[in-house]
Design a protein around this motif. Structure first.
Motif, PDB file in Angstrom:
ATOM      1  N   ALA A  79      42.041 106.398  24.392  1.00 46.98           N
ATOM      2  CA  ALA A  79      42.031 105.097  25.064  1.00 46.98           C
ATOM      3  C   ALA A  79      40.617 104.614  25.363  1.00 46.98           C
ATOM      4  O   ALA A  79      40.417 103.439  25.693  1.00 46.98           O
ATOM      5  CB  ALA A  79      42.832 105.169  26.362  1.00 46.98           C
ATOM      6  N   VAL A  80      39.640 105.512  25.250  1.00 44.09           N
ATOM      7  CA  VAL A  80      38.250 105.158  25.555  1.00 44.09           C
ATOM      8  C   VAL A  80      37.564 104.602  24.312  1.00 44.09           C
ATOM      9  O   VAL A  80      37.584 105.218  23.249  1.00 44.09           O
ATOM     10  CB  VAL A  80      37.467 106.371  26.078  1.00 44.09           C
ATOM     11  N   VAL A  81      36.960 103.436  24.482  1.00 43.20           N
ATOM     12  CA  VAL A  81      36.089 102.870  23.447  1.00 43.20           C
ATOM     13  C   VAL A  81      34.663 103.049  23.948  1.00 43.20           C
ATOM     14  O   VAL A  81      34.212 102.324  24.843  1.00 43.20           O
ATOM     15  CB  VAL A  81      36.394 101.387  23.192  1.00 43.20           C
ATOM     16  N   LEU A  82      33.966 104.037  23.414  1.00 41.93           N
ATOM     17  CA  LEU A  82      32.596 104.326  23.827  1.00 41.93           C
ATOM     18  C   LEU A  82      31.645 103.583  22.896  1.00 41.93           C
ATOM     19  O   LEU A  82      31.579 103.869  21.704  1.00 41.93           O
ATOM     20  CB  LEU A  82      32.336 105.829  23.782  1.00 41.93           C
ATOM     21  N   CYS A  83      30.924 102.634  23.454  1.00 38.42           N
ATOM     22  CA  CYS A  83      30.025 101.788  22.672  1.00 38.42           C
ATOM     23  C   CYS A  83      28.595 102.285  22.834  1.00 38.42           C
ATOM     24  O   CYS A  83      27.993 102.130  23.909  1.00 38.42           O
ATOM     25  CB  CYS A  83      30.123 100.337  23.126  1.00 38.42           C
ATOM     26  N   SER A  84      28.058 102.888  21.801  1.00 41.76           N
ATOM     27  CA  SER A  84      26.655 103.302  21.806  1.00 41.76           C
ATOM     28  C   SER A  84      25.833 102.086  21.382  1.00 41.76           C
ATOM     29  O   SER A  84      25.793 101.720  20.211  1.00 41.76           O
ATOM     30  CB  SER A  84      26.449 104.466  20.833  1.00 41.76           C
ATOM     31  N   THR A  85      25.223 101.454  22.360  1.00 46.39           N
ATOM     32  CA  THR A  85      24.577 100.167  22.119  1.00 46.39           C
ATOM     33  C   THR A  85      23.245 100.100  22.851  1.00 46.39           C
ATOM     34  O   THR A  85      23.123 100.608  23.971  1.00 46.39           O
ATOM     35  CB  THR A  85      25.498  99.022  22.585  1.00 46.39           C
ATOM     36  N   PRO A  86      22.211  99.517  22.248  1.00 50.12           N
ATOM     37  CA  PRO A  86      20.902  99.477  22.900  1.00 50.12           C
ATOM     38  C   PRO A  86      20.864  98.479  24.050  1.00 50.12           C
ATOM     39  O   PRO A  86      21.757  97.629  24.195  1.00 50.12           O
ATOM     40  CB  PRO A  86      19.974  99.038  21.770  1.00 50.12           C
ATOM     41  N   LEU A  87      19.838  98.599  24.867  1.00 51.80           N
ATOM     42  CA  LEU A  87      19.583  97.591  25.888  1.00 51.80           C
ATOM     43  C   LEU A  87      18.870  96.410  25.235  1.00 51.80           C
ATOM     44  O   LEU A  87      17.963  96.589  24.421  1.00 51.80           O
ATOM     45  CB  LEU A  87      18.724  98.169  27.018  1.00 51.80           C
ATOM     46  N   LYS A  88      19.281  95.221  25.607  1.00 50.32           N
ATOM     47  CA  LYS A  88      18.733  93.987  25.028  1.00 50.32           C
ATOM     48  C   LYS A  88      17.987  93.206  26.094  1.00 50.32           C
ATOM     49  O   LYS A  88      18.423  93.151  27.252  1.00 50.32           O
ATOM     50  CB  LYS A  88      19.870  93.142  24.445  1.00 50.32           C
ATOM     51  N   ASP A  89      16.873  92.604  25.724  1.00 57.22           N
ATOM     52  CA  ASP A  89      16.102  91.781  26.650  1.00 57.22           C
ATOM     53  C   ASP A  89      16.691  90.375  26.659  1.00 57.22           C
ATOM     54  O   ASP A  89      16.656  89.662  25.652  1.00 57.22           O
ATOM     55  CB  ASP A  89      14.631  91.743  26.224  1.00 57.22           C
ATOM     56  N   TYR A  90      17.239  89.974  27.800  1.00 54.37           N
ATOM     57  CA  TYR A  90      17.843  88.653  27.942  1.00 54.37           C
ATOM     58  C   TYR A  90      16.911  87.670  28.644  1.00 54.37           C
ATOM     59  O   TYR A  90      17.333  86.585  29.020  1.00 54.37           O
ATOM     60  CB  TYR A  90      19.150  88.763  28.731  1.00 54.37           C
ATOM     61  N   GLY A  91      15.667  88.045  28.808  1.00 52.33           N
ATOM     62  CA  GLY A  91      14.702  87.172  29.469  1.00 52.33           C
ATOM     63  C   GLY A  91      14.337  87.693  30.843  1.00 52.33           C
ATOM     64  O   GLY A  91      13.342  88.403  31.013  1.00 52.33           O
ATOM     65  N   ASP A  92      15.139  87.347  31.831  1.00 49.66           N
ATOM     66  CA  ASP A  92      14.865  87.796  33.205  1.00 49.66           C
ATOM     67  C   ASP A  92      15.328  89.229  33.453  1.00 49.66           C
ATOM     68  O   ASP A  92      14.981  89.817  34.476  1.00 49.66           O
ATOM     69  CB  ASP A  92      15.558  86.865  34.211  1.00 49.66           C
ATOM     70  N   PHE A  93      16.114  89.777  32.560  1.00 52.27           N
ATOM     71  CA  PHE A  93      16.654  91.117  32.753  1.00 52.27           C
ATOM     72  C   PHE A  93      16.987  91.735  31.401  1.00 52.27           C
ATOM     73  O   PHE A  93      17.088  91.030  30.381  1.00 52.27           O
ATOM     74  CB  PHE A  93      17.920  91.076  33.628  1.00 52.27           C
ATOM     75  N   CYS A  94      17.151  93.039  31.397  1.00 45.92           N
ATOM     76  CA  CYS A  94      17.654  93.757  30.225  1.00 45.92           C
ATOM     77  C   CYS A  94      19.032  94.313  30.574  1.00 45.92           C
ATOM     78  O   CYS A  94      19.274  94.735  31.708  1.00 45.92           O
ATOM     79  CB  CYS A  94      16.716  94.900  29.833  1.00 45.92           C
ATOM     80  N   TRP A  95      19.910  94.311  29.583  1.00 48.46           N
ATOM     81  CA  TRP A  95      21.253  94.866  29.791  1.00 48.46           C
ATOM     82  C   TRP A  95      21.798  95.280  28.437  1.00 48.46           C
ATOM     83  O   TRP A  95      21.162  95.082  27.402  1.00 48.46           O
ATOM     84  CB  TRP A  95      22.175  93.830  30.467  1.00 48.46           C
ATOM     85  N   TYR A  96      22.959  95.862  28.433  1.00 48.72           N
ATOM     86  CA  TYR A  96      23.554  96.344  27.198  1.00 48.72           C
ATOM     87  C   TYR A  96      23.836  95.192  26.227  1.00 48.72           C
ATOM     88  O   TYR A  96      24.212  94.092  26.644  1.00 48.72           O
ATOM     89  CB  TYR A  96      24.872  97.063  27.493  1.00 48.72           C
ATOM     90  N   GLU A  97      23.694  95.475  24.955  1.00 50.78           N
ATOM     91  CA  GLU A  97      24.094  94.517  23.930  1.00 50.78           C
ATOM     92  C   GLU A  97      25.585  94.750  23.653  1.00 50.78           C
ATOM     93  O   GLU A  97      25.974  95.384  22.678  1.00 50.78           O
ATOM     94  CB  GLU A  97      23.255  94.703  22.664  1.00 50.78           C
ATOM     95  N   ALA A  98      26.395  94.239  24.540  1.00 45.97           N
ATOM     96  CA  ALA A  98      27.831  94.516  24.516  1.00 45.97           C
ATOM     97  C   ALA A  98      28.506  93.834  23.321  1.00 45.97           C
ATOM     98  O   ALA A  98      28.163  92.688  22.988  1.00 45.97           O
ATOM     99  CB  ALA A  98      28.475  94.041  25.812  1.00 45.97           C
ATOM    100  N   PRO A  99      29.480  94.494  22.705  1.00 47.81           N
ATOM    101  CA  PRO A  99      30.214  93.904  21.580  1.00 47.81           C
ATOM    102  C   PRO A  99      31.276  92.925  22.083  1.00 47.81           C
ATOM    103  O   PRO A  99      32.481  93.176  22.002  1.00 47.81           O
ATOM    104  CB  PRO A  99      30.835  95.129  20.906  1.00 47.81           C
ATOM    105  N   LEU A 100      30.850  91.792  22.612  1.00 54.36           N
ATOM    106  CA  LEU A 100      31.742  90.866  23.308  1.00 54.36           C
ATOM    107  C   LEU A 100      32.909  90.397  22.451  1.00 54.36           C
ATOM    108  O   LEU A 100      34.014  90.196  22.949  1.00 54.36           O
ATOM    109  CB  LEU A 100      30.936  89.669  23.821  1.00 54.36           C
ATOM    110  N   ALA A 101      32.672  90.216  21.155  1.00 54.30           N
ATOM    111  CA  ALA A 101      33.718  89.677  20.286  1.00 54.30           C
ATOM    112  C   ALA A 101      34.940  90.582  20.209  1.00 54.30           C
ATOM    113  O   ALA A 101      36.056  90.101  19.974  1.00 54.30           O
ATOM    114  CB  ALA A 101      33.155  89.434  18.885  1.00 54.30           C
ATOM    115  N   SER A 102      34.743  91.871  20.411  1.00 53.93           N
ATOM    116  CA  SER A 102      35.861  92.816  20.290  1.00 53.93           C
ATOM    117  C   SER A 102      36.353  93.335  21.629  1.00 53.93           C
ATOM    118  O   SER A 102      37.330  94.102  21.678  1.00 53.93           O
ATOM    119  CB  SER A 102      35.445  94.001  19.414  1.00 53.93           C
ATOM    120  N   MET A 103      35.738  92.915  22.728  1.00 59.19           N
ATOM    121  CA  MET A 103      36.117  93.416  24.046  1.00 59.19           C
ATOM    122  C   MET A 103      37.259  92.598  24.645  1.00 59.19           C
ATOM    123  O   MET A 103      37.486  91.447  24.233  1.00 59.19           O
ATOM    124  CB  MET A 103      34.906  93.421  24.983  1.00 59.19           C
ATOM    125  N   PRO A 104      37.990  93.154  25.611  1.00 58.41           N
ATOM    126  CA  PRO A 104      39.079  92.416  26.265  1.00 58.41           C
ATOM    127  C   PRO A 104      38.582  91.142  26.946  1.00 58.41           C
ATOM    128  O   PRO A 104      37.411  91.027  27.321  1.00 58.41           O
ATOM    129  CB  PRO A 104      39.613  93.418  27.295  1.00 58.41           C
TER     130      PRO A 104
END
Length: 249
Positions: free
Chosen positions: A148-173
């Motif tokens: 049931a776990v979808v483990l996403c190995s994904t780099p941190l992305k620079d969004y300008g004011d902050f960095c966060w995961y490059e989440a696979p939004l298109a396939s997420m709930p």
């Protein structure tokens, strides 16, 4: 002496408690050698505790539960693993929430909450930016068949004011009912703030966010920003290592 201790570990790991073995190791061995030689005992304790957890997760939703203590010891990520009071809160909310779970960072909690999600027919999405760590976590997910776990190995992305995961939004709930936020690391630009600007449209009313490390001023500041941006309420819990429980209205 070290060879003799190896024999003790391999031959007596089922009879000696973790405290007994740690005491013996500390008395006679350097710290790095202790880590290597205690590995068989940690693995035995972890596997035994994991099987107990899988049989009855509901029994492990209170702090100081001996199964949680054994899981933390067996997992062995000293200094980084969540304390039992935070894990217990994560388990309690996972048992009562009713939708997909999102986890920022991965580790022992990924296995435990993934097991609950699997029992309830839900999905658990975990974001992890360190490939080596993701490999370790995935190994244990495979070991206990936690599909049931979808483990996403994904780099941190620079969004300008902050960095966060490059989440696979298109396939997420489209929406999550529970968020476990224990990453990215505090030294990341913006810390853990990126959760809300990136995922806010997928955090439905009633969603609970559990933010670890609330003893740090950075986390408290982030929680205040989230509260204002989401129209949420929160409280700080955990007497030993504080964490924040935030609820969206």
């Amino acid at each position: 002496m070290q060879n003799g201790f190896v024999e003790i570990i391999l031959g007596c790991s089922r009879e000696l408690s973790m405290n007994q073995l740690q005491s013996i190791a500390k008395a006679v061995l350097p710290s790095q050698v202790q880590k290597v030689l205690l590995a068989p005992h940690r693995d035995f304790v972890f596997d035994r505790a994991m099987k107990r957890f899988l049989s009855n997760p509901d029994a492990c939703k209170q702090p100081r539960n001996p199964v949680l203590i054994d899981l933390i010891y067996g997992w062995g990520n000293k200094g980084w693993s969540a304390l039992d009071e935070y894990l217990a809160a994560c388990i309690e909310h996972a048992l009562t929430s009713n939708g997909p779970i999102l986890e920022c960072g991965s580790g022992l909690s990924t296995l435990l909450l993934g097991a609950i999600a699997q029992k309830q027919g839900r999905s658990h999405w975990a974001l992890e930016h360190t490939p080596e760590w993701a490999t370790r976590v995935q190994h244990y997910l495979n070991r206990y068949q936690l599909d049931a776990v979808v483990l996403c190995s994904t780099p941190l992305k620079d969004y300008g004011d902050f960095c966060w995961y490059e989440a696979p939004l298109a396939s997420m709930p489209d929406s999550f009912s529970l968020v476990i936020c224990d990453g990215p690391p505090g030294a990341t630009k913006g810390g853990r703030y990126g959760l809300v600007p990136i995922m806010s449209d997928r955090l439905k009313s009633g969603c609970v966010i559990l933010l670890d490390d609330a003893e740090r001023e950075q986390e408290r500041t982030i929680a205040a920003r989230w509260q204002a941006e989401l129209g949420a309420s929160f409280e700080t819990l955990g007497p030993n290592k504080p964490f924040i429980e935030m609820t969206l209205h």
